[in-house]
Motif scaffolding. Sequence first.
Motif, PDB file in Angstrom:
ATOM      1  N   GLY A   1      -2.636   7.528  -4.067  1.00  0.00           N
ATOM      2  CA  GLY A   1      -1.925   6.343  -3.621  1.00  0.00           C
ATOM      3  C   GLY A   1      -2.349   5.115  -4.406  1.00  0.00           C
ATOM      4  O   GLY A   1      -3.141   5.194  -5.346  1.00  0.00           O
ATOM      5  N   ALA A   2      -1.808   3.970  -4.004  1.00  0.00           N
ATOM      6  CA  ALA A   2      -2.068   2.737  -4.734  1.00  0.00           C
ATOM      7  C   ALA A   2      -2.071   1.547  -3.789  1.00  0.00           C
ATOM      8  O   ALA A   2      -1.341   1.520  -2.796  1.00  0.00           O
ATOM      9  CB  ALA A   2      -1.021   2.531  -5.827  1.00  0.00           C
ATOM     10  N   LEU A   3      -2.913   0.587  -4.119  1.00  0.00           N
ATOM     11  CA  LEU A   3      -2.935  -0.721  -3.466  1.00  0.00           C
ATOM     12  C   LEU A   3      -2.516  -1.746  -4.507  1.00  0.00           C
ATOM     13  O   LEU A   3      -3.184  -1.904  -5.533  1.00  0.00           O
ATOM     14  CB  LEU A   3      -4.336  -1.033  -2.940  1.00  0.00           C
ATOM     15  N   SER A   4      -1.408  -2.432  -4.268  1.00  0.00           N
ATOM     16  CA  SER A   4      -0.863  -3.377  -5.237  1.00  0.00           C
ATOM     17  C   SER A   4      -0.820  -4.764  -4.621  1.00  0.00           C
ATOM     18  O   SER A   4      -0.236  -4.961  -3.552  1.00  0.00           O
ATOM     19  CB  SER A   4       0.544  -2.950  -5.661  1.00  0.00           C
TER      20      SER A   4
ATOM     21  N   VAL B   1       0.869  -1.180   0.000  1.00  0.00           N
ATOM     22  CA  VAL B   1       0.000   0.000   0.000  1.00  0.00           C
ATOM     23  C   VAL B   1       0.901   1.225   0.000  1.00  0.00           C
ATOM     24  O   VAL B   1       1.652   1.456   0.952  1.00  0.00           O
ATOM     25  CB  VAL B   1      -0.939   0.020   1.218  1.00  0.00           C
ATOM     26  N   VAL B   2       0.845   1.993  -1.080  1.00  0.00           N
ATOM     27  CA  VAL B   2       1.710   3.144  -1.269  1.00  0.00           C
ATOM     28  C   VAL B   2       0.867   4.404  -1.107  1.00  0.00           C
ATOM     29  O   VAL B   2      -0.195   4.526  -1.711  1.00  0.00           O
ATOM     30  CB  VAL B   2       2.369   3.109  -2.657  1.00  0.00           C
ATOM     31  N   LYS B   3       1.352   5.336  -0.289  1.00  0.00           N
ATOM     32  CA  LYS B   3       0.590   6.545   0.006  1.00  0.00           C
ATOM     33  C   LYS B   3       1.163   7.741  -0.754  1.00  0.00           C
ATOM     34  O   LYS B   3       2.358   7.821  -0.994  1.00  0.00           O
ATOM     35  CB  LYS B   3       0.617   6.853   1.512  1.00  0.00           C
ATOM     36  N   GLY B   4       0.274   8.669  -1.099  1.00  0.00           N
ATOM     37  CA  GLY B   4       0.670   9.852  -1.832  1.00  0.00           C
ATOM     38  C   GLY B   4       0.616   9.628  -3.323  1.00  0.00           C
ATOM     39  O   GLY B   4       0.594   8.483  -3.798  1.00  0.00           O
ATOM     40  N   PRO B   5       0.565  10.706  -4.134  1.00  0.00           N
ATOM     41  CA  PRO B   5       0.507  10.563  -5.591  1.00  0.00           C
ATOM     42  C   PRO B   5       1.715   9.788  -6.123  1.00  0.00           C
ATOM     43  O   PRO B   5       2.854  10.069  -5.763  1.00  0.00           O
ATOM     44  CB  PRO B   5       0.533  12.018  -6.082  1.00  0.00           C
ATOM     45  N   GLN B   6       1.453   8.807  -6.990  1.00  0.00           N
ATOM     46  CA  GLN B   6       2.522   7.947  -7.516  1.00  0.00           C
ATOM     47  C   GLN B   6       2.303   7.693  -9.000  1.00  0.00           C
ATOM     48  O   GLN B   6       2.257   6.558  -9.464  1.00  0.00           O
ATOM     49  CB  GLN B   6       2.552   6.615  -6.753  1.00  0.00           C
ATOM     50  N   ALA B   7       2.164   8.751  -9.770  1.00  0.00           N
ATOM     51  CA  ALA B   7       1.833   8.602 -11.186  1.00  0.00           C
ATOM     52  C   ALA B   7       2.915   7.858 -11.953  1.00  0.00           C
ATOM     53  O   ALA B   7       2.618   7.045 -12.835  1.00  0.00           O
ATOM     54  CB  ALA B   7       1.590   9.975 -11.815  1.00  0.00           C
ATOM     55  N   THR B   8       4.193   8.118 -11.666  1.00  0.00           N
ATOM     56  CA  THR B   8       5.242   7.455 -12.430  1.00  0.00           C
ATOM     57  C   THR B   8       5.337   5.978 -12.100  1.00  0.00           C
ATOM     58  O   THR B   8       5.786   5.180 -12.925  1.00  0.00           O
ATOM     59  CB  THR B   8       6.612   8.115 -12.173  1.00  0.00           C
ATOM     60  N   LEU B   9       4.902   5.596 -10.900  1.00  0.00           N
ATOM     61  CA  LEU B   9       5.005   4.202 -10.477  1.00  0.00           C
ATOM     62  C   LEU B   9       3.736   3.411 -10.765  1.00  0.00           C
ATOM     63  O   LEU B   9       3.805   2.240 -11.141  1.00  0.00           O
ATOM     64  CB  LEU B   9       5.312   4.133  -8.977  1.00  0.00           C
ATOM     65  N   PHE B  10       2.555   4.036 -10.583  1.00  0.00           N
ATOM     66  CA  PHE B  10       1.301   3.297 -10.663  1.00  0.00           C
ATOM     67  C   PHE B  10       0.243   3.977 -11.525  1.00  0.00           C
ATOM     68  O   PHE B  10      -0.935   3.701 -11.378  1.00  0.00           O
ATOM     69  CB  PHE B  10       0.728   3.073  -9.256  1.00  0.00           C
ATOM     70  N   GLY B  11       0.644   4.865 -12.399  1.00  0.00           N
ATOM     71  CA  GLY B  11      -0.304   5.424 -13.344  1.00  0.00           C
ATOM     72  C   GLY B  11      -1.087   6.593 -12.795  1.00  0.00           C
ATOM     73  O   GLY B  11      -0.987   6.976 -11.630  1.00  0.00           O
ATOM     74  N   THR B  12      -1.922   7.165 -13.673  1.00  0.00           N
ATOM     75  CA  THR B  12      -2.638   8.393 -13.330  1.00  0.00           C
ATOM     76  C   THR B  12      -3.726   8.176 -12.298  1.00  0.00           C
ATOM     77  O   THR B  12      -4.150   9.126 -11.637  1.00  0.00           O
ATOM     78  CB  THR B  12      -3.268   9.000 -14.592  1.00  0.00           C
TER      79      THR B  12
ATOM     80  N   THR C   1       9.602  13.993   0.116  1.00  0.00           N
ATOM     81  CA  THR C   1       8.885  13.756  -1.138  1.00  0.00           C
ATOM     82  C   THR C   1       8.079  14.986  -1.531  1.00  0.00           C
ATOM     83  O   THR C   1       7.452  15.619  -0.674  1.00  0.00           O
ATOM     84  CB  THR C   1       7.917  12.553  -0.999  1.00  0.00           C
ATOM     85  N   VAL C   2       8.118  15.304  -2.796  1.00  0.00           N
ATOM     86  CA  VAL C   2       7.191  16.266  -3.402  1.00  0.00           C
ATOM     87  C   VAL C   2       6.640  15.596  -4.655  1.00  0.00           C
ATOM     88  O   VAL C   2       7.412  15.152  -5.523  1.00  0.00           O
ATOM     89  CB  VAL C   2       7.885  17.587  -3.777  1.00  0.00           C
ATOM     90  N   SER C   3       5.328  15.479  -4.762  1.00  0.00           N
ATOM     91  CA  SER C   3       4.743  14.809  -5.929  1.00  0.00           C
ATOM     92  C   SER C   3       3.405  15.439  -6.261  1.00  0.00           C
ATOM     93  O   SER C   3       2.728  16.008  -5.405  1.00  0.00           O
ATOM     94  CB  SER C   3       4.579  13.306  -5.670  1.00  0.00           C
ATOM     95  N   LYS C   4       3.036  15.283  -7.515  1.00  0.00           N
ATOM     96  CA  LYS C   4       1.784  15.845  -8.012  1.00  0.00           C
ATOM     97  C   LYS C   4       0.856  14.708  -8.445  1.00  0.00           C
ATOM     98  O   LYS C   4       1.275  13.769  -9.114  1.00  0.00           O
ATOM     99  CB  LYS C   4       2.024  16.782  -9.196  1.00  0.00           C
ATOM    100  N   GLY C   5      -0.391  14.819  -8.043  1.00  0.00           N
ATOM    101  CA  GLY C   5      -1.399  13.856  -8.466  1.00  0.00           C
ATOM    102  C   GLY C   5      -2.525  14.559  -9.190  1.00  0.00           C
ATOM    103  O   GLY C   5      -2.747  15.768  -9.042  1.00  0.00           O
TER     104      GLY C   5
ATOM    105  N   TRP D   1       1.231  16.724 -17.200  1.00  0.00           N
ATOM    106  CA  TRP D   1       2.566  16.292 -16.783  1.00  0.00           C
ATOM    107  C   TRP D   1       2.532  16.087 -15.276  1.00  0.00           C
ATOM    108  O   TRP D   1       2.108  16.977 -14.534  1.00  0.00           O
ATOM    109  CB  TRP D   1       3.623  17.329 -17.141  1.00  0.00           C
ATOM    110  N   LEU D   2       2.962  14.920 -14.821  1.00  0.00           N
ATOM    111  CA  LEU D   2       2.880  14.578 -13.403  1.00  0.00           C
ATOM    112  C   LEU D   2       4.261  14.189 -12.884  1.00  0.00           C
ATOM    113  O   LEU D   2       4.763  13.093 -13.177  1.00  0.00           O
ATOM    114  CB  LEU D   2       1.886  13.431 -13.197  1.00  0.00           C
ATOM    115  N   PRO D   3       4.897  15.072 -12.100  1.00  0.00           N
ATOM    116  CA  PRO D   3       6.242  14.790 -11.603  1.00  0.00           C
ATOM    117  C   PRO D   3       6.249  14.248 -10.169  1.00  0.00           C
ATOM    118  O   PRO D   3       5.254  14.343  -9.449  1.00  0.00           O
ATOM    119  CB  PRO D   3       6.889  16.170 -11.637  1.00  0.00           C
ATOM    120  N   ARG D   4       7.362  13.666  -9.790  1.00  0.00           N
ATOM    121  CA  ARG D   4       7.635  13.374  -8.387  1.00  0.00           C
ATOM    122  C   ARG D   4       9.127  13.568  -8.140  1.00  0.00           C
ATOM    123  O   ARG D   4       9.961  13.313  -9.012  1.00  0.00           O
ATOM    124  CB  ARG D   4       7.197  11.975  -7.987  1.00  0.00           C
TER     125      ARG D   4
END
Length: 771
Positions: A157-160, A141-152, A527-531, A508-511
Amino acid sequence: MASLTTTPFQKSLVSTIVIACLAGLSATAVAETDDGVERITVTTQKRVQAIQDVPVTVSAFNGEMLEQLGIVDLDVLSEITPGLIIQEQSPNNPGFVIRGITSDSGSSQASPRVSVYYNGTDISRSRGSYFELFDIERVEVVKGPQATLFGTAASVGALSVTTRKPQEDFEAGITAGLGNYSARNVQGYITGGQPTVQGRLAFTYRERAGYIENIAANQPDLNGIERFGIRPSLRFTPNDDLTIDLVYNYEKNSDTGTSFKSRRFAPTGGDTSPYSFVEASGSPVAAAVFGKDDLGIDRTVKDLNLTLNWDINDQWQLTSISAKRRFDSLEVFDADGTQAWFLEFAEDATGKQFSQELRLAYSGQKLNGFVGVSYFDEDGNQRVPFSTEESIFLNCMGMLPSGVPCINADGSVTILTPILTEGAFEVLPYQGYFQNFGEHSAYSAFFDLSYALTHRLELTAGLRYVREDKTSRYASNFGNSVLAGVPLLPVASTDDEIFSADGRFSSWLPRFNALYRLNDNLNFYATVSKGRRSEVVDVGSVHSAAGVVPRVDIIPAETVWNYELGFKGSTASNRLRYAVSAFYQDYSNFQVTLQDDAGNFYVDNAGNANNIGVEAELKAAITPDLEWFANLAWIDAKIDENSSNGDLAGNRFRLQPEYTLGTGLLYGHDLNRHYRMTGSLLYTFRSDIFFEEDNAPVAGFDISQAAVQQTSLRLGLENSQHNWAITLFANNLFNKEYLVDAGNTGAAFGYPSFIAGPPRMVGLELRKTFL
């Protein structure tokens, strides 16, 4: 900025948590064993890493821990994961909440907020995202925006979830269990093969009678389950450098329906408590209108995944993930929660998805990362049919000056049609539907690189570019009623004509991440990230001088900037592992899901919002036989107190408690050479929550849940000589009453409904392994 003021109760809770943590640390300090807790590795950044070397907040659990705690439902993951809430009304309607932000919209026109990944593939669409937890290798379970890792879709966050793969050595196992409420379950697997081809077959079947009695004729007790899943998989390893995994997953859900219970009217001979019996009679013409004659769910999911990993050389690896998924879900429900033929609805949702990702990864001494492209295509629709009897609907909505109550004191329901039509009709069935369609194609290019500037400092930067093509459609058909002369629901009927609109969007979605290794056992990260939750092309219908015409609203994209600081570490002996993070999230164009007067859910812009919180995880080896773990979170998630945000200004986000705590013990003790005693204890606390963004009563009834505490216990005996184990378990040990949800579709009509959570569940399981 969110208020940091705390009440005496909250201060007491924090003190209790601190004392518990200190007690655990103290116990660890005096333990004489050198045995440590299990070292966790994750693939969050698309490579195998120790969890403390990943510069984001991530919780991870292997399959063995899930089995030891008896976790087979997605929603129970909430109890061991800080910052995660999973609400399961039914397999057709799960809600995923990460750090206060909910993703549960069933509309085909709206995008998810939480990425749900299954074997590396995005399955985030709400009605298709539920699956059984069986034969699981790992959950992250990954918290916070993770566009580069788990898509838009991973805007918050993401549950994998990764399932177990085939192995060459033969192994098989089967688990069977019995419990109260006529519960039965059986799970199993078999695996083996040759050096170049291995196979695995896993399956699960669970059933349980409903724990809310339904006294209505020809209707089942509610909240019962019947769920079947089977997963054949093949692994091809033609050489040491190439691995090809083919996984097929099939699941069938035939649950008995959700216990929507009215607080306004009691069932015959009963009361309005959500925890007592109901009289949900449904629609007598359900088979014709809904395609299913009783309350409940008929849901099928099919999933095919082909993953290729090619080690080109020691530094370069190519990964290809191709996946196809299809779901078809029909749920029939009694939205008013009474014996009246009043607000009877169904939801018929279908969807098909195809995705392809190509990723080239590099692994070096200082530089690690990947670059890739992906394509995602989704086509779905959500059809909501409605059934009622005209005089009952008009009377219960207060539109008839009859003086006859909606439901009589003796529990009977008076049908006024014969009187109103002077005997021309005995009953007047009324039906209609509204339906939304969504087609979504996304093209992405992305990279994510980490570089070790020194042996202590590592910097990471990633960027995803996404272009989305969206087409939304809408249709409805609500004819004029005989008694009222107009449609009973306030819907501008398109008379089956389909209205359509489309749009093209990009972003464009950076982290950016920094990891600093203070020493071998303690890392700090920032961490600084955009979702981004993409724009919604909201298509409906509206009356105009020219008749019924399309209504098209483009809801702006919801964006969030996430700022986070944290540290992860362990003691030198690894007898204690810990992680603490603090975050602040700033939202623009925060999208909320609301209901109109016809019960139709839609997305609206609630303006700006902010979210601040702290999360922590601890795991300690108290003795060689005993491990203690704890997770806690404080999250203050609110819509900004700004008049421009309208009626929702200052309101807390739905489904998110301010405080959560989960703590437990894992026990295993060898009695002699062949016998071992095992056990686990899990205690959870959740502070009060609101079920709707309005944070207000509906028809005078509170749409919230006070603080909830629950305890689960498992005790087992294992035999290593013959590879069997027997386990006694009790979930919700002290039989606490609590609500899963409140408000729901009935709230739009002034008839909020309430869904009771499961009572105490006890049972016995027997497991046998063959090697």
